[in-house]
Design a protein around this motif. Structure first.
Motif, PDB file in Angstrom:
ATOM      1  N   LEU A 141      29.751  51.294  33.996  1.00  0.00           N
ATOM      2  CA  LEU A 141      30.331  50.340  34.926  1.00  0.00           C
ATOM      3  C   LEU A 141      31.038  51.112  36.042  1.00  0.00           C
ATOM      4  O   LEU A 141      31.515  52.230  35.811  1.00  0.00           O
ATOM      5  N   ASN A 142      31.091  50.524  37.209  1.00  0.00           N
ATOM      6  CA  ASN A 142      31.722  51.144  38.372  1.00  0.00           C
ATOM      7  C   ASN A 142      33.212  50.810  38.361  1.00  0.00           C
ATOM      8  O   ASN A 142      33.604  49.654  38.525  1.00  0.00           O
ATOM      9  N   GLY A 170      37.207  43.046  39.508  1.00  0.00           N
ATOM     10  CA  GLY A 170      36.450  41.852  39.859  1.00  0.00           C
ATOM     11  C   GLY A 170      35.373  41.494  38.856  1.00  0.00           C
ATOM     12  O   GLY A 170      34.585  40.577  39.110  1.00  0.00           O
ATOM     13  N   LEU A 171      35.340  42.179  37.714  1.00  0.00           N
ATOM     14  CA  LEU A 171      34.313  41.921  36.707  1.00  0.00           C
ATOM     15  C   LEU A 171      34.887  41.093  35.561  1.00  0.00           C
ATOM     16  O   LEU A 171      36.077  41.219  35.230  1.00  0.00           O
ATOM     17  N   PRO A 172      34.055  40.264  34.938  1.00  0.00           N
ATOM     18  CA  PRO A 172      34.522  39.422  33.828  1.00  0.00           C
ATOM     19  C   PRO A 172      34.602  40.202  32.516  1.00  0.00           C
ATOM     20  O   PRO A 172      33.901  39.922  31.551  1.00  0.00           O
ATOM     21  N   VAL A 173      35.478  41.202  32.494  1.00  0.00           N
ATOM     22  CA  VAL A 173      35.723  41.978  31.284  1.00  0.00           C
ATOM     23  C   VAL A 173      37.188  41.822  30.910  1.00  0.00           C
ATOM     24  O   VAL A 173      38.005  41.380  31.709  1.00  0.00           O
ATOM     25  N   GLN A 174      37.526  42.182  29.693  1.00  0.00           N
ATOM     26  CA  GLN A 174      38.905  42.066  29.243  1.00  0.00           C
ATOM     27  C   GLN A 174      39.807  42.919  30.128  1.00  0.00           C
ATOM     28  O   GLN A 174      39.535  44.086  30.369  1.00  0.00           O
ATOM     29  N   GLY A 178      26.647  48.487  43.901  1.00  0.00           N
ATOM     30  CA  GLY A 178      26.352  48.291  42.490  1.00  0.00           C
ATOM     31  C   GLY A 178      27.608  48.269  41.641  1.00  0.00           C
ATOM     32  O   GLY A 178      28.520  49.067  41.845  1.00  0.00           O
ATOM     33  N   VAL A 179      27.672  47.344  40.683  1.00  0.00           N
ATOM     34  CA  VAL A 179      28.832  47.281  39.791  1.00  0.00           C
ATOM     35  C   VAL A 179      28.671  48.222  38.604  1.00  0.00           C
ATOM     36  O   VAL A 179      29.577  48.343  37.784  1.00  0.00           O
ATOM     37  N   GLY A 180      27.533  48.888  38.506  1.00  0.00           N
ATOM     38  CA  GLY A 180      27.321  49.796  37.399  1.00  0.00           C
ATOM     39  C   GLY A 180      25.932  50.395  37.468  1.00  0.00           C
ATOM     40  O   GLY A 180      25.197  50.234  38.439  1.00  0.00           O
TER      41      GLY A 180
END
Length: 442
Positions: A351-352, A358-362, A414-416
């Motif tokens: 992941l970037n 801005g990502l739906p992660v914890q 890219g987000v990752g």
């Protein structure tokens, strides 16, 4: 556009050697329409890299778009990313006809330069790049010199058969490799690396070949830590991929020590490191000419040369070009859409870190990992990781116990990175004609 962003052509993704948890649990991707955050207008769709949505909105409001520079340019960039080059040219040229401001004119000209580059029209790419620079965009001189040199060669001329099937090696490091013949004289092991914008050969290999050098064209690549790597450029007379023969293949020539990696010896009780030296990476400048099947069940690579008739992106395409690299559309924890760099030359999925908020992660503080990541140029770094992340590509969801993160500049879209610890669970079809990545569970 900054100088760094303007020269994305020759910035490479890292080849990772990593001792993190690499196991991925694969299951069907369950996705509801409400989980897809669609843009309400063209500009909003572009910010979310939802290019198909931007194209759809433009088709529904064609009369309004026709008189709006920003919308015409935005749709042109969406069509460029989608590989729909004829339509991209029309939209971008229509935007220029409206006489936009100086800086906007430069950005549109740069987009047209990218259209022509991806179409292998280097003379046209050079012309638009020069126009962009004349209007204030910073573009390095060696990039212009490189385009000018390639304009003199009929690159990617195919002879032999239109398709081939070759044995594919995979393991230590976990990146796909095939045997090829260069200049009809030397057999070489080549890494299939969609994360590399340009094919790369070592100085050792270049010095042993009758290689056409591009005189006075020297540039700079950037490694994992942003460190500069000096390169020069040349043309391979022939590259034989089984029964396929490709003439006039552009390559970057890199010092040998910048193509050296260290891998752990699984058979050693003392965890000794072994050197892995690469002499040839096949980058996306060549790979985009094919429909590629990586059959991990049979350890075979199938290549089929694309014709103009084959180049029709599918209505449900999930491949897009950003910064001259292929990106695949996917989900994170059942939310989308997000664009990932598709990198067959990376062992690990990343992941970037630039986009993590801005990502739906914890939203817990990212934890450090003790693995060493290796990149081109011999650079090494350690970083942070996030845990328990689901990444969905095509029809499948991969659940990761651990995903490492890498740093990037703010303009990286890219987000990752989707790497081989995800892809190896499938037989992979990478079709640059239909602009589709299709995964069949092994």
């Amino acid at each position: 556009m900054s100088l760094r962003a303007a020269t994305r052509l020759l910035i490479l993704a890292a080849l990772a050697g990593c001792a993190l948890y690499s196991d991925v649990s694969i299951a069907p991707l369950l996705l509801t329409p409400a989980a897809i955050d669609r843009g309400a207008d063209i500009s909003q769709s572009l910010r979310r890299s939802d290019y198909l949505r931007a194209i759809e909105i433009a088709s529904l409001s064609e009369a309004r778009v026709r008189h709006n520079v920003n919308d015409l340019a935005g749709v042109g960039n969406a069509l460029l990313a989608a590989g729909r080059y004829e339509d991209a040219r029309a939209s971008l040229r229509a935007a220029l006809d409206l006489n936009p401001f100086h800086t906007t004119y430069a950005d549109i000209a740069w987009s047209l330069s990218q259209v022509e580059y991806l179409s292998n029209n280097y003379e046209g790419s050079l012309e638009w790049a020069q126009i962009a620079r004349d209007h204030g965009l910073q573009i390095r001189q060696w990039h212009l010199d490189y385009l000018g040199a390639l304009a003199k060669f009929p690159v990617y001329r195919f002879t032999g058969l239109p398709s081939a099937e070759l044995p594919m090696r995979f393991g230590r490091p976990d990146v796909p490799r095939i045997d090829v013949r260069v200049n009809r004289s030397q057999d070489v092991q080549a890494v299939i690396d969609t994360g590399a914008v340009l094919s790369i050969i070592s100085e050792r290999l270049a010095s042993s070949l009758p290689l056409k050098s591009l005189p006075k064209v020297e540039g700079t690549f950037y490694g994992l830590l942003g460190e500069p790597i000096p390169v020069r450029f040349g043309i391979l007379d022939t590259l034989e991929l089984g029964d396929i023969v490709v003439q006039n293949v552009p390559v970057a020539i890199m010092p040998d020590n910048k193509l050296k990696f260290f891998i752990s010896d699984k058979n050693s009780a003392t965890s000794q490191k072994q050197e892995f030296n690469m002499d040839l990476l096949l980058g996306v400048n060549l790979l985009k000419e094919f429909r590629i099947v990586m059959n991990f069940d049979r350890h075979r690579l199938e290549l089929t040369k694309l014709t103009e008739h084959d180049r029709h992106p599918a209505a449900d395409q999930n491949l897009f070009f950003e910064g001259f690299r292929p990106h695949v559309r996917g989900t994170i924890n059942k939310h989308g859409w997000f664009l990932f760099v598709l990198d067959t030359g990376s062992e690990v999925t990343f992941l970037n870190e630039t986009h993590i908020n801005g990502l739906p992660v914890q939203q817990m503080a990212p934890r450090a990992h003790n693995a060493t990541l290796q990149g081109l140029g011999g650079s090494q770094k350690r970083g942070a990781k996030v845990e328990n992340v689901e990444i969905g590509i095509d029809k499948w969801a991969g659940s990761f116990k651990t995903v490492p993160m890498y740093g990037s500049d703010d303009k990286e879209r890219g987000v990752g990175i989707i790497g081989e610890n995800y892809l190896k669970h499938f037989n992979v079809v990478l079709d640059f004609g239909r602009m589709r990545l299709d995964l069949a569970r092994r």
